[in-house]
Write an enzyme that holds these catalytic residues in place. Structure first.
Site, mmCIF file in Angstrom:
data_model
loop_
_atom_site.group_PDB
_atom_site.id
_atom_site.type_symbol
_atom_site.label_atom_id
_atom_site.label_comp_id
_atom_site.label_asym_id
_atom_site.label_seq_id
_atom_site.Cartn_x
_atom_site.Cartn_y
_atom_site.Cartn_z
ATOM 1 N N HIS A 1 41.869 44.008 35.686
ATOM 2 C CA HIS A 1 42.859 44.994 36.123
ATOM 3 C C HIS A 1 44.648 43.537 35.593
ATOM 4 O O HIS A 1 45.344 43.636 35.274
ATOM 5 C CB HIS A 1 42.865 45.049 37.718
ATOM 6 C CG HIS A 1 44.290 46.306 37.995
ATOM 7 N ND1 HIS A 1 45.277 47.036 37.964
ATOM 8 C CD2 HIS A 1 45.030 45.265 38.881
ATOM 9 C CE1 HIS A 1 46.152 47.339 38.192
ATOM 10 N NE2 HIS A 1 46.106 46.660 39.333
ATOM 11 N N ASP A 2 44.189 42.659 36.556
ATOM 12 C CA ASP A 2 45.336 41.624 36.273
ATOM 13 C C ASP A 2 45.804 40.895 35.137
ATOM 14 O O ASP A 2 46.035 40.637 34.709
ATOM 15 C CB ASP A 2 44.378 39.903 36.671
ATOM 16 C CG ASP A 2 44.934 40.679 38.446
ATOM 17 O OD1 ASP A 2 45.590 41.332 38.727
ATOM 18 O OD2 ASP A 2 44.323 39.488 39.307
ATOM 19 N N ASP B 1 39.249 46.695 33.672
ATOM 20 C CA ASP B 1 40.283 48.066 34.270
ATOM 21 C C ASP B 1 38.986 48.606 35.677
ATOM 22 O O ASP B 1 38.862 49.459 34.882
ATOM 23 C CB ASP B 1 41.310 48.239 34.926
ATOM 24 C CG ASP B 1 42.015 47.842 36.198
ATOM 25 O OD1 ASP B 1 41.817 48.603 36.638
ATOM 26 O OD2 ASP B 1 43.518 47.981 35.700
ATOM 27 N N SER C 1 51.086 47.963 38.256
ATOM 28 C CA SER C 1 49.763 48.108 39.203
ATOM 29 C C SER C 1 50.549 49.217 39.994
ATOM 30 O O SER C 1 51.214 50.154 39.666
ATOM 31 C CB SER C 1 49.538 46.718 39.920
ATOM 32 O OG SER C 1 48.058 47.544 40.630
ATOM 33 N N ARG D 1 41.515 40.103 51.046
ATOM 34 C CA ARG D 1 42.079 39.691 49.761
ATOM 35 C C ARG D 1 41.126 39.104 48.930
ATOM 36 O O ARG D 1 40.927 39.637 47.908
ATOM 37 C CB ARG D 1 43.027 38.187 49.772
ATOM 38 C CG ARG D 1 43.105 36.896 48.370
ATOM 39 C CD ARG D 1 44.084 38.053 47.623
ATOM 40 N NE ARG D 1 45.065 38.066 46.883
ATOM 41 C CZ ARG D 1 46.382 38.005 45.634
ATOM 42 N NH1 ARG D 1 45.774 39.326 45.923
ATOM 43 N NH2 ARG D 1 46.633 37.720 44.906
#
Lengths: 366, 366
Positions: A345-346, A312, A145, A214
């Site tokens: 993405h994670d 992603d 990332s 967040r």
């Protein structure tokens, strides 16, 4: 939990890319395995925006790390073979000098007097740390990332400092969609009256801004596909719902709230702003006369593995392909792995099976 | 600008799906073209969350409407052939009764005493309006974005009220990604201290919350692909940059700010919250024993056109395909058009050429 962190004092003054310098600064890091006599088995991991240096359990801190499944004896990043170093980014509040640190010149926290932070500064701090460990050349530099961008900075700024590279879910430059998301996250913090120009304290703290930032992060780190299977339209039980008007009703809302609550008071808001902006600023094209390919072509490696995931939305697969193409054009033997993991993405933190296979397989060829 | 709006008084009391009723409520609408003697050339347009009934210029209001390129003499929705009605959704503040309206029982604005709003209520208000115009059956019902869900509600609640349907960039139910985005938009408004439980005024107004909500909306209405071409990493000129710390620096940030500034004070925050939640609540599966296909199968049409765009992250193409499959299973002759427009969800407002071709072509076959 004992503190497994080691601290490395950066040379003073430590000059920053965009001007200014830090005095008495340090970075936190952790290590696994042993450096061999030839000092040629070192692997450095550069992290995403929020993780600490505690990538996995070790003797000093047996608690699970953020990449526990990937790193350890017999795992993909096999600590019986490799001497692994993970550094907390300069500017992050997980042990490294950051805007929440005390400025030795004033005895007060830096806050917004911290100099402009770029990922090149993160990279230079890492290079200095690596040199201090007696390592001239890394066997492998792994960047995930934001850490993938820091890794590109490391390699372009320090020729021949790395033999092999693993690029995980990252980008050669921030694209406008990612900039828009991060700008809005920063704005949510900046507009929170409790941010107060960076002068918050525990009693007046920008909880709201950090929570929104967040949640927006988590939304963009995962994927719609994953959530269709995971949450669908499942409602919260009556006793879990918020009483207030327009309060949470769906499981996905409660999931985001849980993520936000775990984050809000555990990451320094000013440090978040600095690291977020550093991600927007990074652009490998700066090293290639405005061309991404030109910048990548200045990185000389023997081998590289570039991994990305089709779900992603923050660091889209096309950007991984660009990295792969650029490193290949520069002469590296490049393996490009496009995964279909649903986690977005994670995925590199969640789909350990597929990422392990790719990373472990690649490291075994070195 | 003269006010071209017409107002239709809903029957009192107007019962709401989730309980409660409105008294003395009305909806705003506009019309184009003429209803023929057989009263069989009526087309109704149901809109997305924010547009008014002013879809295009007309005699009373020559200013351009939100679908100006699509609607008019000789255009795809040809007002020389069709009698076109566009209704401002019940609960929207563009002329229809909404949370900002005065409750006749108290003489005060409803604010959060407005009853729970669902898209079924929007649909029922539309059906009542259509009946009042002497129209038993619509030649075509067009629904865009949120309006596409209102249209599905209209058809499932009122069998045989529609001969043909055009579904534009919508969904048969809200999926968790869309719920997460909308929940976060609502939260940004709710957490703004100036929202004050819905009791804001012009001097204490939730500008911050509305701005964040709008920017998040715009991010999800467009697409990363479009922005790569449009903004890339272009910086603002020095004199356009914000002086403040972490102020805007990239063109994409300024673009979002412009969108927010045009929106913040022109849309009532409470009405936004009600309509946003109504979108999350809508689920055609409620009419099919928990099955989306079951719900869609209860809609009987002669013909339908379902359009979606591959770059839409809020109402993904798979959901358009689901609508097409369901209407087909119910016996309609369905045309499914998957476009590759780069503009994301908003493509129907921007890529007039491709949407015109599909919509105009379909209407010509009726």
């Amino acid at each position: 939990m004992s503190d497994a962190r080691k601290y490395f004092n950066l040379p003073s003054p430590f000059a920053m890319k965009r001007g200014g310098a830090l005095n008495g600064a340090h970075v936190a890091y952790e290590t696994w395995g042993k450096l061999n006599a030839a000092r040629d088995n070192a692997v450095l991991i550069l992290t995403g925006l929020s993780p600490s240096a505690h990538a996995a359990a070790n003797a000093d801190d047996p608690s699970p790390g953020w990449w526990e499944g990937m790193l350890g004896p017999g795992k993909a990043i096999d600590t019986e073979r490799w001497f692994v170093v993970c550094m907390n980014s300069l500017g992050s509040d997980k042990g490294s000098t950051c805007p929440a640190s005390v400025n030795p010149a004033t005895g007060e926290p830096y806050r917004l007097t911290f100099p402009d932070l770029s990922l090149e500064d993160v990279a230079n701090a890492a290079k200095t740390l690596v040199a201090s460990l007696g390592i001239d050349q890394l066997a492998c530099l792994i960047g995930c990332s934001m850490g993938g961008m820091s890794a590109l900075a490391y390699m372009v700024l320090h020729p021949r400092s790395v033999r092999a590279h693993i690029s995980v879910d990252t980008a050669p430059q921030a694209q406008p969609f990612a900039i828009a998301i991060r700008s809005l996250q920063r704005e949510a913090i900046r507009l929170d009256p409790h941010w107060n120009g960076g002068q918050y304290d525990d009693h007046h703290y920008p909880d709201t801004g950090m929570s929104i930032a967040r949640k927006l992060g988590v939304i963009t780190y995962r994927s719609a596909m994953e959530w269709n299977g995971r949450f669908a339209r499942i409602r919260l039980d009556a006793d879990q719902r918020e009483e207030q008007p327009f309060g949470f009703e769906f499981q996905v809302e409660s999931y985001l709230e849980g993520h936000a609550q775990r984050f809000v008071r555990t990451f320094d808001p000013n440090s978040y702003l600095y690291l977020s902006r550093a991600s927007d600023w990074f652009d490998i094209a700066e090293y290639g006369n405005g061309s991404v390919m030109g910048g990548l072509k200045r990185i000389h490696l023997a081998q590289a593995l570039v991994i990305g995931v089709s779900t992603d939305i923050l660091f889209p697969l096309e950007q991984q392909e660009q990295i792969a193409d650029g490193l290949k054009a520069a002469g590296a033997n490049v393996q490009f792995v496009a995964l279909d993991s649903p986690q977005g993405h994670d995925a590199f933190l969640v789909d350990i099976e597929n990422y392990s296979r790719a990373i472990g397989g690649f490291l075994a060829t070195l």
